[in-house]
Design an enzyme around this catalytic site. Structure first.
Site, mmCIF file in Angstrom:
data_model
loop_
_atom_site.group_PDB
_atom_site.id
_atom_site.type_symbol
_atom_site.label_atom_id
_atom_site.label_comp_id
_atom_site.label_asym_id
_atom_site.label_seq_id
_atom_site.Cartn_x
_atom_site.Cartn_y
_atom_site.Cartn_z
ATOM 1 N N ASP B 87 0.826 -1.210 0.000
ATOM 2 C CA ASP B 87 0.000 0.000 0.000
ATOM 3 C C ASP B 87 0.862 1.262 0.000
ATOM 4 O OD1 ASP B 87 0.692 0.583 2.803
ATOM 5 O OD2 ASP B 87 -0.676 -1.035 3.311
ATOM 6 N N ASP B 107 6.785 -6.643 -2.613
ATOM 7 C CA ASP B 107 5.475 -7.190 -2.244
ATOM 8 C C ASP B 107 5.136 -8.294 -3.234
ATOM 9 O OD1 ASP B 107 2.567 -7.607 -1.875
ATOM 10 O OD2 ASP B 107 2.723 -5.865 -0.561
ATOM 11 N N ASP B 138 8.515 -12.455 -4.329
ATOM 12 C CA ASP B 138 8.364 -13.167 -3.062
ATOM 13 C C ASP B 138 9.371 -12.610 -2.053
ATOM 14 O OD1 ASP B 138 8.640 -15.014 -0.946
ATOM 15 O OD2 ASP B 138 8.042 -16.685 -2.228
ATOM 16 N N GLY B 139 8.868 -11.975 -1.007
ATOM 17 C CA GLY B 139 9.737 -11.347 -0.021
ATOM 18 C C GLY B 139 10.644 -12.348 0.678
ATOM 19 N N ASP B 156 6.420 -5.663 6.802
ATOM 20 C CA ASP B 156 5.052 -5.126 6.862
ATOM 21 C C ASP B 156 4.139 -6.163 6.221
ATOM 22 O OD1 ASP B 156 2.702 -3.752 6.700
ATOM 23 O OD2 ASP B 156 3.426 -2.228 5.299
ATOM 24 N N SER B 157 3.891 -7.220 6.958
ATOM 25 C CA SER B 157 3.186 -8.376 6.401
ATOM 26 C C SER B 157 1.733 -8.408 6.844
ATOM 27 C CB SER B 157 3.864 -9.655 6.881
ATOM 28 O OG SER B 157 3.646 -9.813 8.274
ATOM 29 N N GLU B 159 -1.345 -11.042 8.400
ATOM 30 C CA GLU B 159 -1.359 -11.968 9.534
ATOM 31 C C GLU B 159 -0.649 -13.275 9.164
ATOM 32 O OE1 GLU B 159 -3.677 -10.981 12.507
ATOM 33 O OE2 GLU B 159 -2.694 -9.363 11.430
ATOM 34 N N PRO B 163 -0.383 -16.109 2.530
ATOM 35 C CA PRO B 163 0.950 -15.927 1.932
ATOM 36 C C PRO B 163 2.007 -15.445 2.912
ATOM 37 C CG PRO B 163 -0.601 -14.230 1.159
ATOM 38 C CD PRO B 163 -1.401 -15.258 1.893
#
EC number: 2.5.1.16
Lengths: 276, 276
Positions: B87, B107, B138-139, B156-157, B159, B163
């Site tokens: 975001d 992200d 893929d972080g 900053d993921s 829950e 993913p």
């Protein structure tokens, strides 16, 4: 699973909802609608006029944070008054302080006391302590009729609608000032800064005009609107920020601690802006 | 009034509910269900798999509290990585720090970036800053493939379901350790202590086993479960508690402040017990 979902609309457009296993008691008292229910997430829960007052799981935050910051600031809080607080939670915390010789609780609604004793026994557990005097009476009138009597006054009221509305007026704080001894101090719960910013601003201004020391602090209470709750403290002499951490007793608490005594007064910027 | 009530069950037995005026976009992406809705109380709101990610009204708390404590601790955070955060809110806060020469955002879901730019423009406003590099990738894999590269990493993921589940595993924190330079540090959002105490305990233990300095801090976020959110910080060298208040810049923020930099690390007793 049995039961139903209870929803409290905390604003016109936002609310919390939780699973209720059973209703334990429901009654229209002389003053408000009282519901005692058993929830799955938070244990037994007291509602007044449909608003969450306290739950067995998170009650410790509110009750500790009303009682301990002020009692660990006043050096000799012998005579203490609680306005409201019929569930007994604030009193339970007050009784952890040996310096308190007498605590008077004045709640307008005897039914709150009666059903808290029955369904919230670990909250109401000190209501029969010999150091406690319980009066079923109008807290506003009790304040007006008390002069120079208390070291500490705690206002544990419902929201500023219904029977508690006068407890958020300037005249009430003036009455508290006169009911306090010359070095007395008081604290009141003053709702949350996300949805009630105007109220906090008004109360803080009113208290500042009457008391030489005015402070605001916060605590996290999951079942209260926004999860962030404010408390406004007015004092004739003693400043909670002047208390030395190492002199604060480490009481048996689950939220409050000597370190938190200072940290809870450090407000997020947007909250600080409301009370300056 | 038009619209409907959206409810997020934050546990099996507890949730928040809010009035939604209209759905702006809804889509099953390659990774998750994405909903962008307009709420009456909190403005536009991004949901992933039915969970509130961010809202226009309260987003500043989370984004400021991910970015500023760590960036005001590391003396020279030139190279910064954000894992997740599509975001753009955390990036917007990072860009307030002139010392940051390059911020990479990875992200996994490009749709989050795309629809945040469209419907949350004041949050996504720095995604095109020349100091920013955005990668849709893929972080977890980006971390594993990075060695000795970053001064600061922010996780900053979502829950720990779907993913983001691997981002709460010990192996991920080990990977972060190796991706950081010799004096690097990281921070991750680590959910709430009321309903996810086990997770906080586990993450804190895992991070402590890898990093010499481990700290936990909290912030109030009304649209997140319980309203109290934790962040876990791991550092190879610098300690946020060693930073002098008077050396912290007073950035244009609404929640974080130099004073709060220290106060947010003072945990309520029951939270402190989880991370000791």
């Amino acid at each position: 699973m049995a039961g139903f979902w209870f929803t409290e609309k905390q604003t016109d457009h936002f609310g919390i909802t939780m699973r209720v296993n059973q209703t334990l008691h429901t009654e229209q008292t002389d003053f408000q609608k009282l519901d005692m229910v058993e929830t799955e997430e938070f244990g037994n829960m007291l509602l007044l006029d449909g608003m969450v007052m306290t739950t067995q799981v998170d009650e410790f935050v509110y009750h500790e944070m009303v009682a301990h910051p002020i009692l660990n600031t006043h050096p000799n809080p012998e005579a203490v008054l609680v306005v409201g607080g019929g569930d007994g939670g604030v009193l339970r915390e007050i009784m952890k302080h040996d310096k308190v010789e007498k605590a008077v609780l004045v709640d307008i609604d005897g039914k709150v006391i009666e059903y808290s004793k029955k369904y919230l026994p670990e909250i109401a557990c000190e209501l029969d302590n010999p150091r406690v005097e319980v009066k079923v009476d109008d807290g506003f009138m009790h304040i007006i009729n008390s002069k120079d009597m208390y070291d500490v006054i705690m206002v544990d009221s419902t929201e500023p609608v219904g029977p508690a509305a006068p407890l958020f007026e300037r005249g009430f704080y003036q009455g508290i000032y006169e009911a306090l001894k010359e070095d007395g101090m008081f604290v009141a719960q003053t709702d949350n800064p996300w949805f009630k910013a105007d109220l906090i601003q008004k109360v803080s201004r009113d208290v500042r005009e009457i008391f030489p020391v005015t402070r605001t602090y916060i605590a996290n209470i999951p079942t209260y609107p926004s999860g962030m709750w404010t408390f406004t403290l007015g004092s004739k002499k003693y400043d909670p920020l002047a208390v030395k951490v190492e002199e604060i007793p480490d009481l048996p608490t689950k939220y409050y601690s000597p370190e938190l005594h200072h940290a809870c007064f450090v407000l997020p910027k947007f909250v600080k802006a409301l009370v300056e």
